[in-house]
Design an enzyme around this catalytic site. Structure first.
Site, PDB file in Angstrom:
ATOM      1  N   ASP A 227       0.910  -1.214  -0.049  1.00  0.00           N
ATOM      2  CA  ASP A 227       0.081   0.004   0.112  1.00  0.00           C
ATOM      3  C   ASP A 227       0.867   1.380  -0.218  1.00  0.00           C
ATOM      4  O   ASP A 227       1.666   1.303   0.886  1.00  0.00           O
ATOM      5  CB  ASP A 227      -0.557  -0.185   1.434  1.00  0.00           C
ATOM      6  CG  ASP A 227      -1.920   0.999   1.346  1.00  0.00           C
ATOM      7  OD1 ASP A 227      -2.717   1.191   0.326  1.00  0.00           O
ATOM      8  OD2 ASP A 227      -1.861   1.993   2.144  1.00  0.00           O
ATOM      9  N   GLU A 293       1.730  -0.673  -4.839  1.00  0.00           N
ATOM     10  CA  GLU A 293       0.808   0.649  -5.235  1.00  0.00           C
ATOM     11  C   GLU A 293       1.386   1.930  -5.340  1.00  0.00           C
ATOM     12  O   GLU A 293       1.654   2.289  -4.264  1.00  0.00           O
ATOM     13  CB  GLU A 293      -0.326   0.622  -4.265  1.00  0.00           C
ATOM     14  CG  GLU A 293      -1.671   1.511  -4.722  1.00  0.00           C
ATOM     15  CD  GLU A 293      -2.159   2.393  -3.552  1.00  0.00           C
ATOM     16  OE1 GLU A 293      -3.153   2.955  -3.715  1.00  0.00           O
ATOM     17  OE2 GLU A 293      -1.422   2.368  -2.364  1.00  0.00           O
TER      18      GLU A 293
HETATM   19  C1  GLC Z   1      -4.101   3.024  -0.649  1.00  0.00           C
HETATM   20  C2  GLC Z   1      -5.364   2.071  -0.567  1.00  0.00           C
HETATM   21  C3  GLC Z   1      -6.371   3.090  -0.124  1.00  0.00           C
HETATM   22  C4  GLC Z   1      -6.145   3.697   1.302  1.00  0.00           C
HETATM   23  C5  GLC Z   1      -4.872   4.440   1.110  1.00  0.00           C
HETATM   24  C6  GLC Z   1      -4.316   4.721   2.516  1.00  0.00           C
HETATM   25  O1  GLC Z   1      -4.293   4.102  -1.585  1.00  0.00           O
HETATM   26  O2  GLC Z   1      -5.745   1.481  -1.720  1.00  0.00           O
HETATM   27  O3  GLC Z   1      -7.886   2.562  -0.048  1.00  0.00           O
HETATM   28  O4  GLC Z   1      -7.058   4.631   1.692  1.00  0.00           O
HETATM   29  O5  GLC Z   1      -4.002   3.728   0.645  1.00  0.00           O
HETATM   30  O6  GLC Z   1      -4.122   3.547   3.146  1.00  0.00           O
END
Ligand code: GLC
Length: 567
Positions: A227, A293
Site C-alpha cells: 500500500d 501501489e
Molecule cells: C491506498 C489504498 C486506499 C487507502 C490508502 C491509505 O491508496 O488503496 O484504499 O485509503 O492507501 O492506506
C-alpha cells in the site's frame, strides 16, 4: 499486408518462458501473467450475519473464484482496525480483525485456496498505522523527544505558541496533513488523522515490517500488495520544507519536481526498503511475489518493479486512460516498454476499491469531474447502464489479451456499476467528512456483492449489508448470471479459460493498418485481439472468432466490442 511492430520483448531477469507460462504452484514466475482477483473482505461475503463480510464468508465462496478461472486472490486488509479508512488503518498487522475472524480462519482460507489451485496475496500497509496501534498509543503517552515518538513523525508547531501546523503539507483525503495532540506537538498523517505516518528512518519500524512479511509468508501466502509504496521515505531534515501550494501535496504534481525530490512521494531512498524486502521474499520457495501501489508516472513507477525490488507495480495510467483507441495504444505501448526496460511484467487494472467502477467510469465524457458526477447521484451526466456494460465488457476483453498480469476487482465479473446514488447519511469513506462533505468518496464501488436474486442482502449474508445494495443488484447477482449464455459472468469465465490456453510469451505485435478507432494486435500463435472503439461496425480480419464481448452484427464487429480470434 499488415505491418507489425513488436512492442515488448524478453526481459533481462526472470525470463518468461518462450511458450505458455507455467502457472503451477512451484513456478517462481507464476505471477508474471496471472489474473489476480481483488477481494475487499468487508464487502465480499458475510458468514456470521453481522452485515460485514468476513474470512469464513470468503472461504465459502472460493469456489466462485476457482470456477471463474483466476490464478490468485488479493485480500485487502482484514487486520484489526476501527475502519476509519476501510481497514487501511491497521491496529495490529499480524492479527485478524475479530469481526472478520481469527488466524485459524485465515489459515483455513489459505488451505482451501491452495487446494483449489488459487494463490493468496495479502495487503501490507507500511506507510502508516492506526492511531490505535500500541506504538502510537505509547507515543502519545511518552511525550516529545521520546523514542516512542520517533517511530512516527512528531514535530513542534509554528506560530508564537506552536498553534500552526509544522508545514503546509495536505492530506490525500483533504485538509492539513498534521494533527495536534494534547501536549501541543503535531503528528503527520498523509491520509486520515486516524492513520499516523510511520518514520521509516527508524530501525524498529524497518525491523517490524520484516517480521510482518515473514509472519504471513510463513503462513503460506504467495505474495504481497504494498500500500502507498511510494510514500515511505520522507525528507524530514530540519527545517521541514513548505510546498507553497496545496496542489503540490498531490502525486499528480510530481512532474513539478526533479525526480526523487518531492518531500514525501517517490523519493530515491524508498528503494532501499524494497531491496531489503526482496531478500526476505526470495528466501522462500517459490519466492513470494510483490506488487507496488505507487501512484507515480511511467519510468519512475517501473523502478519499484525491478527484479531486486517488488517485481510488479500497478499501472494506473492504463486505468486513467479514456476509452480512445489512440490514447490506449500509446499507453499500452509505453507501459510494456517501461516494464520491459526493468525486467518487470506489465500490469493492467480497470477497477479497484479506490476508483469509480469501469462500467460507469468509461462512459463519462473525458474530463468529467467524477466527484461532481457522484455528488449528482450519477445523474449528471446520466450513464446508460446497458451502454456502460457493453463498453466495460469490451475493455475487459482487451485488457485480458494484453501481455502481463490483469488485476480484476470483485464484482466486475458481474458487470456491477458504481452505486453513485448512495445517500450521504450512509457514507463511510473518511474522504466525505474530511473534505467538509465536498468529496463523496469511494463507497460506491464497495457496496457488498450480490450472490442471489433474493434475500435480505442478495446472498451477501443472512442479514443486511453494511452499505445498502440497490434493487438492481438482484439482476447482476451470480445466481442471475450463472449458466446464462452471454452474461457478463459467463464472458469472464470463458475469457479466462481461453486465456489460459492461448497465453504466450510477453510480446505483442500491433497491426498498423486498421480503421480509425480500431485496435488490433497479435499475441503469437494466432491469438489476435481486435477492439472496436469507433462508432461504426467494422469488418473482422482473418481468423476464427473465439470470443466476442457482444454479438457480431451481420458478421461485423459492432461499436464498443472486442473480439478474440484464433487460427
Ligand atoms: C491506498 C489504498 C486506499 C487507502 C490508502 C491509505 O491508496 O488503496 O484504499 O485509503 O492507501 O492506506
Amino acid at each position: 499486408m499488415t505491418d507489425r511492430t513488436v512492442t515488448s520483448g524478453p526481459r533481462p531477469h526472470h525470463p518468461a518462458p518462450d511458450a505458455t507460462p507455467d502457472l503451477s504452484s512451484r513456478d517462481p514466475n507464476w505471477w508474471r501473467q496471472a489474473v489476480i482477483y481483488q477481494v475487499y473482505p468487508r464487502s465480499f461475503a458475510d458468514a456470521d450475519g453481522d452485515g460485514l463480510g468476513d474470512l469464513r464468508g470468503i472461504t465459502r465462496r472460493l469456489t466462485h473464484l476457482a470456477a471463474l478461472g483466476v490464478d490468485a486472490l488479493w485480500l485487502s486488509p482484514f487486520y484489526p482496525s476501527e475502519l476509519a479508512d476501510g481497514g487501511y488503518d491497521v491496529i495490529d498487522p499480524r492479527e485478524v480483525d475479530p469481526r472478520l475472524g481469527t488466524l485459524d480462519d485465515f489459515d483455513a482460507l489459505v488451505r482451501e485456496a491452495h487446494r483449489l489451485g488459487l494463490k493468496v496475496i495479502v495487503d501490507i500497509v507500511p506507510n502508516h498505522t492506526s492511531h490505535q496501534h500500541v506504538w502510537f498509543q505509547e507515543a502519545l503517552r511518552s511525550g516529545p523527544g521520546s523514542p516512542a515518538r520517533d517511530r512516527y513523525v512528531f514535530r513542534d508547531g509554528r506560530g508564537a505558541h506552536g498553534e500552526l501546523p509544522p508545514t503546509d503539507w495536505q492530506s490525500v483525503f483533504g485538509g492539513s496533513a498534521w494533527q495536534r495532540v494534547p501536549d501541543g506537538q503535531w503528528y503527520l498523517h498523509l491520509f486520515a488523522a486516524e492513520q499516523p505516518d510511520l518514520n521509516w528512518a527508524n530501525p524498529e519500524v524497518r525491523a517490524d515490517f520484516r517480521t510482518t512479511l515473514r509472519f504471513w509468508a510463513d503462513r503460506g501466502v504467495d505474495g504481497f500488495r504494498i500500500d502507498v509504496a511510494h510514500a515511505l521515505a520522507k525528507d524530514l531534515d530540519e527545517p521541514l520544507r513548505d510546498l507553497g501550494s496545496p496542489e503540490l501535496s498531490s502525486e499528480t504534481a510530481l512532474a513539478e519536481f526533479p525526480p526523487g525530490t518531492h518531500p514525501f512521494y517517490d523519493r530515491d531512498e524508498v528503494h532501499e526498503i524494497y531491496r531489503d524486502w526482496r531478500k526476505i521474499l526470495d528466501a522462500y520457495s517459490p519466492p513470494r511475489m510483490a506488487v507496488a501501489e505507487a501512484w507515480v508516472p511511467g519510468a519512475r513507477r517501473a523502478l519499484y518493479a525491478r527484479p531486486d525490488e517488488l517485481g510488479q507495480a500497478f499501472n494506473f495510467e492504463y486505468l486513467q486512460t479514456p476509452w480512445d483507441a489512440q490514447a490506449l495504444r500509446r499507453v499500452i505501448t509505453e507501459s510494456l516498454e517501461t516494464a520491459n526496460a526493468v525486467g518487470a511484467s506489465a500490469t493492467w487494472v480497470l477497477s479497484n476499491h479506490d476508483v469509480v467502477r469501469h462500467t460507469s467510469r468509461l462512459m463519462l465524457p473525458p474530463g468529467t469531474d467524477e466527484n461532481a458526477w457522484l455528488l449528482s447521484g450519477g445523474h449528471a451526466p446520466a450513464v446508460d447502464p446497458d451502454a456502460g456494460l457493453r463498453r466495460a465488457r469490451a475493455a475487459t476483453l482487451l485488457m485480458l489479451a494484453l501481455p502481463g498480469s490483469s488485476y480484476v476487482y470483485q464484482g466486475e465479473e458481474l458487470g456491477l456499476p458504481e452505486v453513485a446514488d448512495l445517500p450521504t447519511e450512509v457514507l463511510q469513506d473518511p474522504i466525505w467528512e474530511q473534505t467538509g462533505r465536498v468529496r463523496k468518496g469511494r463507497d460506491g464501488c464497495r457496496v457488498p456483492l450480490p450472490w442471489t436474486t433474493t434475500g435480505p442482502s442478495y446472498g451477501f449474508g443472512p442479514s443486511g449489508a453494511w452499505l445498502p445494495q440497490p434493487p438492481s443488484f438482484a439482476g447482476y447477482s451470480v445466481e442471475a448470471q450463472d449458466g446464462v449464455e452471454g452474461s457478463t459472468l459467463e464472458l469472464y469465465r470463458t475469457a479466462l479459460r481461453l486465456r489460459r490456453k492461448l497465453l504466450q510469451d510477453e510480446t505483442l505485435c500491433w497491426a498498423e493498418e486498421t480503421p480509425p478507432g480500431v485496435l488490433q494486435f497479435d499475441r503469437g500463435d494466432g491469438w489476435r485481439c481486435v477492439a472496436n472503439l469507433s462508432g461504426e461496425p467494422v469488418s473482422l480480419p482473418a481468423g476464427e472468432v473465439l470470443l466476442t464481448s457482444a454479438p457480431l452484427e451481420d458478421g461485423r464487429l459492432g461499436p464498443d466490442t472486442t473480439a478474440w480470434l484464433g487460427r
